[in-house]
Design a protein around this motif. Structure first.
Motif, PDB file in Angstrom:
ATOM      1  N   ALA A 221       5.220  -2.391   7.865  1.00 19.63           N
ATOM      2  CA  ALA A 221       4.076  -1.462   7.821  1.00 19.63           C
ATOM      3  C   ALA A 221       4.474  -0.148   8.497  1.00 19.63           C
ATOM      4  N   LEU A 222       3.852   0.982   8.060  1.00 20.23           N
ATOM      5  CA  LEU A 222       4.078   2.344   8.605  1.00 20.23           C
ATOM      6  C   LEU A 222       2.797   2.817   9.271  1.00 20.23           C
ATOM      7  N   VAL A 223       2.912   3.150  10.609  1.00 23.59           N
ATOM      8  CA  VAL A 223       1.757   3.568  11.397  1.00 23.59           C
ATOM      9  C   VAL A 223       1.773   5.098  11.529  1.00 23.59           C
ATOM     10  N   ARG A 224       0.623   5.715  11.230  1.00 24.62           N
ATOM     11  CA  ARG A 224       0.474   7.172  11.341  1.00 24.62           C
ATOM     12  C   ARG A 224      -0.739   7.479  12.182  1.00 24.62           C
ATOM     13  N   ASP A 225      -0.741   8.672  12.816  1.00 25.74           N
ATOM     14  CA  ASP A 225      -1.932   9.093  13.574  1.00 25.74           C
ATOM     15  C   ASP A 225      -2.917   9.748  12.622  1.00 25.74           C
ATOM     16  N   GLU A 226      -4.003  10.278  13.209  1.00 26.37           N
ATOM     17  CA  GLU A 226      -5.046  10.864  12.369  1.00 26.37           C
ATOM     18  C   GLU A 226      -4.546  12.079  11.587  1.00 26.37           C
ATOM     19  N   ALA A 227      -3.560  12.776  12.119  1.00 25.08           N
ATOM     20  CA  ALA A 227      -3.016  13.944  11.424  1.00 25.08           C
ATOM     21  C   ALA A 227      -2.016  13.550  10.359  1.00 25.08           C
TER      22      ALA A 227
ATOM     23  N   TYR B 288      11.383   3.607   1.311  1.00 27.57           N
ATOM     24  CA  TYR B 288      10.555   2.921   2.327  1.00 27.57           C
ATOM     25  C   TYR B 288       9.469   2.108   1.669  1.00 27.57           C
ATOM     26  N   LYS B 289       9.131   2.355   0.441  1.00 24.16           N
ATOM     27  CA  LYS B 289       8.156   1.532  -0.277  1.00 24.16           C
ATOM     28  C   LYS B 289       8.698   0.111  -0.457  1.00 24.16           C
ATOM     29  N   ALA B 290       9.991   0.041  -0.790  1.00 27.84           N
ATOM     30  CA  ALA B 290      10.596  -1.292  -0.913  1.00 27.84           C
ATOM     31  C   ALA B 290      10.609  -2.027   0.422  1.00 27.84           C
ATOM     32  N   VAL B 291      10.834  -1.250   1.490  1.00 28.13           N
ATOM     33  CA  VAL B 291      10.803  -1.866   2.827  1.00 28.13           C
ATOM     34  C   VAL B 291       9.411  -2.392   3.115  1.00 28.13           C
ATOM     35  N   LEU B 292       8.374  -1.614   2.757  1.00 31.77           N
ATOM     36  CA  LEU B 292       6.998  -2.078   2.963  1.00 31.77           C
ATOM     37  C   LEU B 292       6.728  -3.323   2.150  1.00 31.77           C
ATOM     38  N   ALA B 293       7.339  -3.420   0.963  1.00 31.21           N
ATOM     39  CA  ALA B 293       7.119  -4.604   0.115  1.00 31.21           C
ATOM     40  C   ALA B 293       7.711  -5.840   0.733  1.00 31.21           C
TER      41      ALA B 293
ATOM     42  N   GLN C  97      10.989   8.305  10.106  1.00 27.66           N
ATOM     43  CA  GLN C  97       9.907   9.008  10.791  1.00 27.66           C
ATOM     44  C   GLN C  97       8.813   8.067  11.293  1.00 27.66           C
ATOM     45  N   GLY C  98       8.816   6.828  10.989  1.00 24.41           N
ATOM     46  CA  GLY C  98       7.759   5.906  11.440  1.00 24.41           C
ATOM     47  C   GLY C  98       8.340   4.610  11.982  1.00 24.41           C
ATOM     48  N   SER C  99       7.446   3.797  12.461  1.00 25.05           N
ATOM     49  CA  SER C  99       7.824   2.485  13.003  1.00 25.05           C
ATOM     50  C   SER C  99       7.531   1.453  11.948  1.00 25.05           C
ATOM     51  N   LEU C 100       8.414   0.582  11.698  1.00 22.68           N
ATOM     52  CA  LEU C 100       8.244  -0.470  10.707  1.00 22.68           C
ATOM     53  C   LEU C 100       7.935  -1.764  11.449  1.00 22.68           C
ATOM     54  N   PHE C 101       6.941  -2.538  10.976  1.00 25.52           N
ATOM     55  CA  PHE C 101       6.544  -3.810  11.588  1.00 25.52           C
ATOM     56  C   PHE C 101       6.712  -4.906  10.575  1.00 25.52           C
TER      57      PHE C 101
ATOM     58  N   ARG D 282      -7.845   6.337  16.703  1.00 22.10           N
ATOM     59  CA  ARG D 282      -7.799   5.923  15.309  1.00 22.10           C
ATOM     60  C   ARG D 282      -6.395   6.129  14.757  1.00 22.10           C
ATOM     61  N   LEU D 283      -5.935   5.144  13.978  1.00 23.07           N
ATOM     62  CA  LEU D 283      -4.620   5.179  13.375  1.00 23.07           C
ATOM     63  C   LEU D 283      -4.734   4.773  11.921  1.00 23.07           C
ATOM     64  N   HIS D 284      -3.708   5.079  11.143  1.00 19.97           N
ATOM     65  CA  HIS D 284      -3.621   4.708   9.731  1.00 19.97           C
ATOM     66  C   HIS D 284      -2.441   3.765   9.581  1.00 19.97           C
ATOM     67  N   LEU D 285      -2.694   2.614   8.983  1.00 22.44           N
ATOM     68  CA  LEU D 285      -1.667   1.602   8.797  1.00 22.44           C
ATOM     69  C   LEU D 285      -1.405   1.494   7.310  1.00 22.44           C
ATOM     70  N   GLU D 286      -0.168   1.906   6.902  1.00 19.15           N
ATOM     71  CA  GLU D 286       0.199   1.890   5.479  1.00 19.15           C
ATOM     72  C   GLU D 286       0.986   0.621   5.194  1.00 19.15           C
ATOM     73  N   LEU D 287       0.498  -0.196   4.222  1.00 20.05           N
ATOM     74  CA  LEU D 287       1.169  -1.408   3.768  1.00 20.05           C
ATOM     75  C   LEU D 287       1.684  -1.210   2.362  1.00 20.05           C
ATOM     76  N   ALA D 288       2.250  -2.240   1.794  1.00 22.10           N
ATOM     77  CA  ALA D 288       2.842  -2.105   0.466  1.00 22.10           C
ATOM     78  C   ALA D 288       1.783  -1.869  -0.587  1.00 22.10           C
ATOM     79  N   ASP D 289       0.597  -2.445  -0.400  1.00 19.88           N
ATOM     80  CA  ASP D 289      -0.415  -2.321  -1.448  1.00 19.88           C
ATOM     81  C   ASP D 289      -1.562  -1.385  -1.069  1.00 19.88           C
ATOM     82  N   GLY D 290      -1.460  -0.642   0.071  1.00 21.91           N
ATOM     83  CA  GLY D 290      -2.519   0.298   0.404  1.00 21.91           C
ATOM     84  C   GLY D 290      -2.493   0.696   1.861  1.00 21.91           C
ATOM     85  N   THR D 291      -3.530   1.414   2.305  1.00 21.43           N
ATOM     86  CA  THR D 291      -3.639   1.956   3.652  1.00 21.43           C
ATOM     87  C   THR D 291      -4.977   1.546   4.236  1.00 21.43           C
TER      88      THR D 291
END
Length: 515
Positions: free
Chosen positions: A419-425, A410-415, A511-515, A440-449
């Motif tokens: 993006a991968l969206v996670r909740d606070e947990a 999934y890292k390659a997909v992020l590249a 397990q996540g949604s990709l944008f 509040r949400l966490h948005l994980e991209l290829a180069d960070g969150t």
């Protein structure tokens, strides 16, 4: 005074005038003074037992006359012989009158059978009753101890009986003697004899007064009336319950009393009772000496037999030289054969040793050792080379799989712009359903969150969002991976299939949604 009055007038007299009571009392005193103590013989008649008051009333009669008799309650209980209808007795008492009937009677003080026939009839009746109770059974009798330590004697202390017993015991085997003095005839004699038997049995073993090992109840001869105390039931029952063996010696040899039947042994005379109680010391010592002599002779005879048997065995046994002669001869023969045998054995082993040295000279061990080392070196080189080749192939395979994993993860997909969206947990979100403004949400991209906050949880216009296509990220990933694989040389359909399989096992895109 007229002649008629003079004729009818009683002449004067000086005789005393008696009343009936006075005359009755005078007659009573006269009879009692004249007959205050009489012995009257007759047959009992009209006896019906004791009256309710305890007194007994009956008559004494013979062929010529009869006289009333009475026994007061207190006297009746003391009578040795109780009244019995038809029994001929001798009654002792006093003659008195009974004014109420104008009769005279005898007040009985004692009563005893009259004549030998009456005594014997009474004795047989009592013997029958006691025998029926088992008092005379042979199995109830106990053996007399062979040599008692203490002898108890129940007899009169003043008669010749006790002297005869003591003298006989002294002659045969002196023992410790305890004498219980009693009356042996007359009123109360039976009670004293019974009490003496019970008293000896009441003594405790080992007490201050030694307890007898055997009892002798003795009395001299006499008539049946004189010996009657030893026929009384109290004496017979006391002898039966005695736990100490008892010897009866009452009267002479022809005299028989009931205690003779219940005693453990009957002696014809008191002297005979002493002989039954203890053995003769002189005879006992002679017997002991005889037994000792016989034992010594038996031991000597046995020793003689053993000595004779031993001598016979010694004569039959061969001497040492004869016994060892054959053994010595065999030893000499074996010694003569041993030296040539040892020499021959040495020659055989010398030849074998020479053969072994010859083989070693033709085939030295050093040469075999060098060949073995060469074979071992060759065997060790081949597995090492094979192992190195296998490790190289495994490294290449692992590198290829790593590259494939890097392109399909999934890292390659992020590249590629997803993006991968996670909740606070930290849990991946797959749908916008359930989101609220300001969450509040966490948005994980290829180069960070980065952290973000939602402003609107629904769609514009209030319309419900269209249902989300199932496994859309997986199809995108598969398509992108297929396109990338098509562009890279050497990764055709096989690479695309491998990418599809790995994408299903990688947890990120599923397990996540990709944008």
């Amino acid at each position: 005074m007229s002649i008629l009055a003079a004729l009818t007038q009683a002449p004067p007299t000086n005789e005393t005038e008696w009343s009936v009571g006075d005359l009755a009392a005078a007659l009573r005193r006269t009879l009692e003074d004249a007959f205050g103590n009489v012995r009257l013989r007759g047959e009992i008649s009209g006896y019906r037992g004791q009256h309710g008051s305890g007194h007994a009333y009956f008559s004494l009669k013979d062929g010529n006359a009869r006289i009333d008799a009475v026994v007061w309650k207190g006297t009746f209980n003391r009578l040795r012989q109780k009244p019995k209808e038809g029994l001929e007795v001798v009654a002792t008492g006093k003659i008195t009158t009974f004014a109420g009937k104008s009769s005279y009677q005898i007040v009985i003080e004692s009563l005893e059978p009259a004549g030998i026939g009456a005594w014997m009839a009474l004795l047989e009746e009592r013997k029958r009753v006691l025998a029926a109770e088992g008092l005379f059974a042979p199995e109830a009798k106990r053996p007399i101890p062979y040599l008692p330590g203490v002898v108890g004697v129940v007899t009169s202390p003043t008669g010749a009986v006790i002297r005869d017993i003591l003298h006989r015991l002294e002659d045969r085997f002196p023992r410790h003697v305890l004498v219980w003095p009693v009356r042996v005839q007359g009123e109360g004699a039976a009670d004293e004899v019974a009490a003496a038997i019970r008293g000896f049995n009441a003594l405790a073993p080992g007490g201050p007064i030694p307890r007898p090992d055997v009892l002798i109840v003795a009395r001299g001869g006499g008539s049946i009336e004189d010996l009657w105390a030893f026929n009384e039931e109290a004496v017979v029952r006391a002898a039966f319950t005695s736990t100490i063996p008892l010897i009866s010696a009452v009267g002479h040899e022809t005299d028989t009393t009931l205690i003779d039947h219940v005693a453990d042994r009957r002696a014809p005379t008191p002297t005979g009772a002493a002989e039954m109680a203890v053995p003769v010391r002189a005879d006992l010592m002679a017997q002991v000496d005889d037994l000792g002599r016989r034992r010594s002779e038996a031991i000597l005879r046995k020793l003689d037999r053993e000595r004779t048997d031993l001598r016979a065995l010694l004569r039959a046994m061969p001497n040492a030289d004869a016994f060892l002669a054959a053994k010595r001869q065999r030893l000499d023969l074996a010694e003569a054969r041993l030296i040539p045998a040892l020499a021959g054995n040495a020659r055989v082993y010398r030849d074998r040793f020479g053969q072994v040295l010859e083989r070693l000279s033709r085939h030295p061990p050093e040469l075999g050792l060098a060949r073995a080392k060469a074979r071992l070196a060759a065997i060790d080189h081949r597995p090492r080379t094979a192992m190195l080749h296998r490790i190289e192939r495994g490294g290449d395979t692992l590198a290829a799989l790593g590259r494939l994993l890097g392109s399909l993860g999934y890292k390659a997909v992020l590249a590629r712009g997803y993006a991968l969206v996670r909740d606070e947990a930290g849990a991946p979100l797959r749908s916008v359903a359930g989101l609220t403004p300001g969450r509040r949400l966490h948005l994980e991209l290829a180069d960070g969150t980065v952290r973000i906050r939602t402003e609107d949880a629904g769609t514009e216009g209030g319309e419900e969002p269209a249902p989300k296509a199932k496994r859309a990220p997986r199809r995108t990933l598969t398509r992108e991976a297929g396109q990338d694989a098509a562009r890279e040389p050497g990764r055709g359909r096989k690479a695309a299939a491998t990418s599809q399989a790995l994408a299903e096992e990688i947890p990120g895109p599923r397990q996540g949604s990709l944008f």
